[in-house]
Write a protein that holds these residues in place. Structure first.
Motif, PDB file in Angstrom:
ATOM      1  N   THR A 130       0.811  -1.219   0.000  1.00 58.76           N
ATOM      2  CA  THR A 130       0.000   0.000   0.000  1.00 58.76           C
ATOM      3  C   THR A 130       0.848   1.274   0.000  1.00 58.76           C
ATOM      4  O   THR A 130       1.067   1.872  -1.042  1.00 58.76           O
ATOM      5  CB  THR A 130      -0.979  -0.007   1.188  1.00 58.76           C
ATOM      6  OG1 THR A 130      -0.252  -0.200   2.419  1.00 58.76           O
ATOM      7  CG2 THR A 130      -2.002  -1.127   1.048  1.00 58.76           C
ATOM      8  N   TRP A 131       1.398   1.680   1.127  1.00 59.16           N
ATOM      9  CA  TRP A 131       1.914   3.041   1.225  1.00 59.16           C
ATOM     10  C   TRP A 131       3.430   3.185   1.172  1.00 59.16           C
ATOM     11  O   TRP A 131       3.943   4.263   0.834  1.00 59.16           O
ATOM     12  CB  TRP A 131       1.413   3.688   2.520  1.00 59.16           C
ATOM     13  CG  TRP A 131       1.861   2.990   3.787  1.00 59.16           C
ATOM     14  CD1 TRP A 131       1.205   1.998   4.442  1.00 59.16           C
ATOM     15  CD2 TRP A 131       3.054   3.248   4.544  1.00 59.16           C
ATOM     16  NE1 TRP A 131       1.902   1.610   5.554  1.00 59.16           N
ATOM     17  CE2 TRP A 131       3.045   2.363   5.646  1.00 59.16           C
ATOM     18  CE3 TRP A 131       4.121   4.138   4.402  1.00 59.16           C
ATOM     19  CZ2 TRP A 131       4.069   2.341   6.601  1.00 59.16           C
ATOM     20  CZ3 TRP A 131       5.141   4.121   5.349  1.00 59.16           C
ATOM     21  CH2 TRP A 131       5.111   3.231   6.427  1.00 59.16           C
ATOM     22  N   MET A 182      -3.346   0.572  10.908  1.00 63.03           N
ATOM     23  CA  MET A 182      -4.137   0.204   9.745  1.00 63.03           C
ATOM     24  C   MET A 182      -5.412  -0.464  10.260  1.00 63.03           C
ATOM     25  O   MET A 182      -5.328  -1.380  11.076  1.00 63.03           O
ATOM     26  CB  MET A 182      -3.350  -0.731   8.819  1.00 63.03           C
ATOM     27  CG  MET A 182      -2.072  -0.116   8.291  1.00 63.03           C
ATOM     28  SD  MET A 182      -1.107  -1.208   7.196  1.00 63.03           S
ATOM     29  CE  MET A 182      -2.017  -1.015   5.659  1.00 63.03           C
ATOM     30  N   GLN A 203      -6.468   1.244   3.343  1.00 66.34           N
ATOM     31  CA  GLN A 203      -5.472   1.682   2.370  1.00 66.34           C
ATOM     32  C   GLN A 203      -5.426   0.767   1.152  1.00 66.34           C
ATOM     33  O   GLN A 203      -4.932   1.157   0.095  1.00 66.34           O
ATOM     34  CB  GLN A 203      -4.077   1.737   3.004  1.00 66.34           C
ATOM     35  CG  GLN A 203      -3.883   2.802   4.052  1.00 66.34           C
ATOM     36  CD  GLN A 203      -4.340   2.360   5.434  1.00 66.34           C
ATOM     37  OE1 GLN A 203      -4.884   1.270   5.602  1.00 66.34           O
ATOM     38  NE2 GLN A 203      -4.131   3.198   6.428  1.00 66.34           N
ATOM     39  N   GLN A 204      -5.924  -0.457   1.283  1.00 70.50           N
ATOM     40  CA  GLN A 204      -5.854  -1.408   0.179  1.00 70.50           C
ATOM     41  C   GLN A 204      -7.150  -1.490  -0.618  1.00 70.50           C
ATOM     42  O   GLN A 204      -7.128  -1.510  -1.842  1.00 70.50           O
ATOM     43  CB  GLN A 204      -5.485  -2.804   0.705  1.00 70.50           C
ATOM     44  CG  GLN A 204      -5.193  -3.813  -0.402  1.00 70.50           C
ATOM     45  CD  GLN A 204      -4.701  -5.134   0.147  1.00 70.50           C
ATOM     46  OE1 GLN A 204      -4.901  -5.457   1.313  1.00 70.50           O
ATOM     47  NE2 GLN A 204      -4.057  -5.913  -0.694  1.00 70.50           N
ATOM     48  N   VAL A 211      -0.027   8.853   6.224  1.00 72.99           N
ATOM     49  CA  VAL A 211      -0.915   7.896   5.567  1.00 72.99           C
ATOM     50  C   VAL A 211      -1.786   7.119   6.546  1.00 72.99           C
ATOM     51  O   VAL A 211      -2.965   6.875   6.282  1.00 72.99           O
ATOM     52  CB  VAL A 211      -0.079   6.909   4.715  1.00 72.99           C
ATOM     53  CG1 VAL A 211      -0.946   5.802   4.159  1.00 72.99           C
ATOM     54  CG2 VAL A 211       0.632   7.649   3.598  1.00 72.99           C
ATOM     55  N   LEU A 212      -1.207   6.720   7.679  1.00 75.83           N
ATOM     56  CA  LEU A 212      -1.915   5.846   8.603  1.00 75.83           C
ATOM     57  C   LEU A 212      -2.790   6.637   9.560  1.00 75.83           C
ATOM     58  O   LEU A 212      -2.558   7.826   9.808  1.00 75.83           O
ATOM     59  CB  LEU A 212      -0.912   5.013   9.409  1.00 75.83           C
ATOM     60  CG  LEU A 212       0.039   4.131   8.594  1.00 75.83           C
ATOM     61  CD1 LEU A 212       0.931   3.323   9.538  1.00 75.83           C
ATOM     62  CD2 LEU A 212      -0.713   3.214   7.647  1.00 75.83           C
TER      63      LEU A 212
END
Length: 307
Positions: free
Chosen positions: A104-105, A162, A243-244, A293-294
């Motif tokens: 993902t990131w 996540m 995120q996925q 991101v998280l």
């Protein structure tokens, strides 16, 4: 005592490759010569360093020495790279990360930095509950893990978490859970599992429905993209991070089988307290990227929570 560079090189080659034969091939030596160098190092240190099994593995003292040798090699490579007029050769950094982070990131967020700093990632993938042991074994110099406590000589920084939900296609839900996410229905519903170390699905189903692992059919898909595709194809349900799966819930491609229930997996960056300059930069960049991101609310809590 001063460590012999040729003996150190032989030990690293044996533990990296898992055998004296492969180490000999990489060093352009005979297996006997490699064995003699490792034995000489063990004699000088006064402790066995290698368990001569298939594959070869480090003993306790060997693990501690391996940690030192990897950091020493990185500092040496960085020093000589900085002496070169063209800005230095690319520097390789061994990281241990979990699959969903890589899928993902991690690379999208770090790519500009890696290009600018001429860093090459040597990534070992494992479950987030097991990447910590790779750092402990000396197979990585930094890792992303669900372990919140630092290893001796290391520092740890929380990255965020996540959030995983149990998702399936609308058709899958209609086939198995038309009356809701219920215990007896779950006994017949296939579940997609990453590998035998992946306990997310098992933990979620046991906590929500009280069903132990093995009470329902499972299929194993040990690749992040293929795992997502298996869920999208309706082969089974799976725990997926936001995120996925992206917009799959909004578009109706996937549906939340247990609305309002989820698992938060908290992630931490582990690295050695004494780092090379470029590894310090990498650590700072990775921590900043993860925090962009998280999810961050409550990110210092337990590594897994059921809401």
């Amino acid at each position: 005592m001063l460590l012999d560079s040729r003996q150190s090189e032989a030990l690293l080659a044996v533990l990296d490759s898992g055998s004296f034969e492969q180490a000999a091939a990489s060093l352009h030596l005979t297996p006997s010569a490699v064995s003699q160098r490792v034995s000489a190092m063990e004699a000088a240190i006064g402790a066995p360093l290698v368990v001569r099994s298939r594959p070869c593995r480090a003993t306790g003292p060997g693990q501690r020495l391996l940690q030192y040798l990897r950091r020493s090699r990185l500092l040496e490579q960085e020093f000589f790279a900085e002496l070169e007029e063209d800005g230095g050769r690319p520097l390789s950094v061994a990281l241990a990360v979990n699959n969903d982070t890589l899928a993902t990131w991690l690379l999208p967020e770090l790519a500009p930095f890696l290009i600018r700093e001429r860093l090459l990632l040597d990534i070992t993938l494992d479950d987030q509950d097991h990447t910590y042991s790779l750092l402990e074994l000396g197979q990585a110099i930094a890792c992303i893990s669900s372990q919140p406590l630092p290893m001796r000589g290391c520092v740890v920084e929380p990255l965020g978490f996540m959030r995983y939900s149990l998702l399936g296609t609308p058709d899958y839900r209609e086939r198995y859970f038309s009356a809701g996410f219920e215990r007896e229905a779950a006994r017949k519903a296939p579940v997609v599992v990453f590998d035998r170390k992946d306990m997310l699905q098992a933990n979620f189903i046991q906590q929500v429905l009280g069903l132990p692992p093995g009470s329902y059919p499972s299929l194993y898909i040990p690749a992040a993209e293929a795992f997502l595709n298996a869920v999208r194809l309706g082969l089974g349900s799976g725990m997926l991070p936001s995120q996925q799966y992206g917009s799959d819930l909004e578009t109706g491609k996937l549906t939340d089988l247990a609305p309002g229930r989820y698992l938060d997996v908290h992630l931490y960056w582990h690295s050695w307290r004494v780092q090379s300059p470029r590894l310090e930069k990498l650590s700072a960049e990775a921590i900043a990227a993860a925090r962009r991101v998280l999810s961050q609310d409550g990110a210092d809590g337990a590594d897994q929570e059921l809401a």
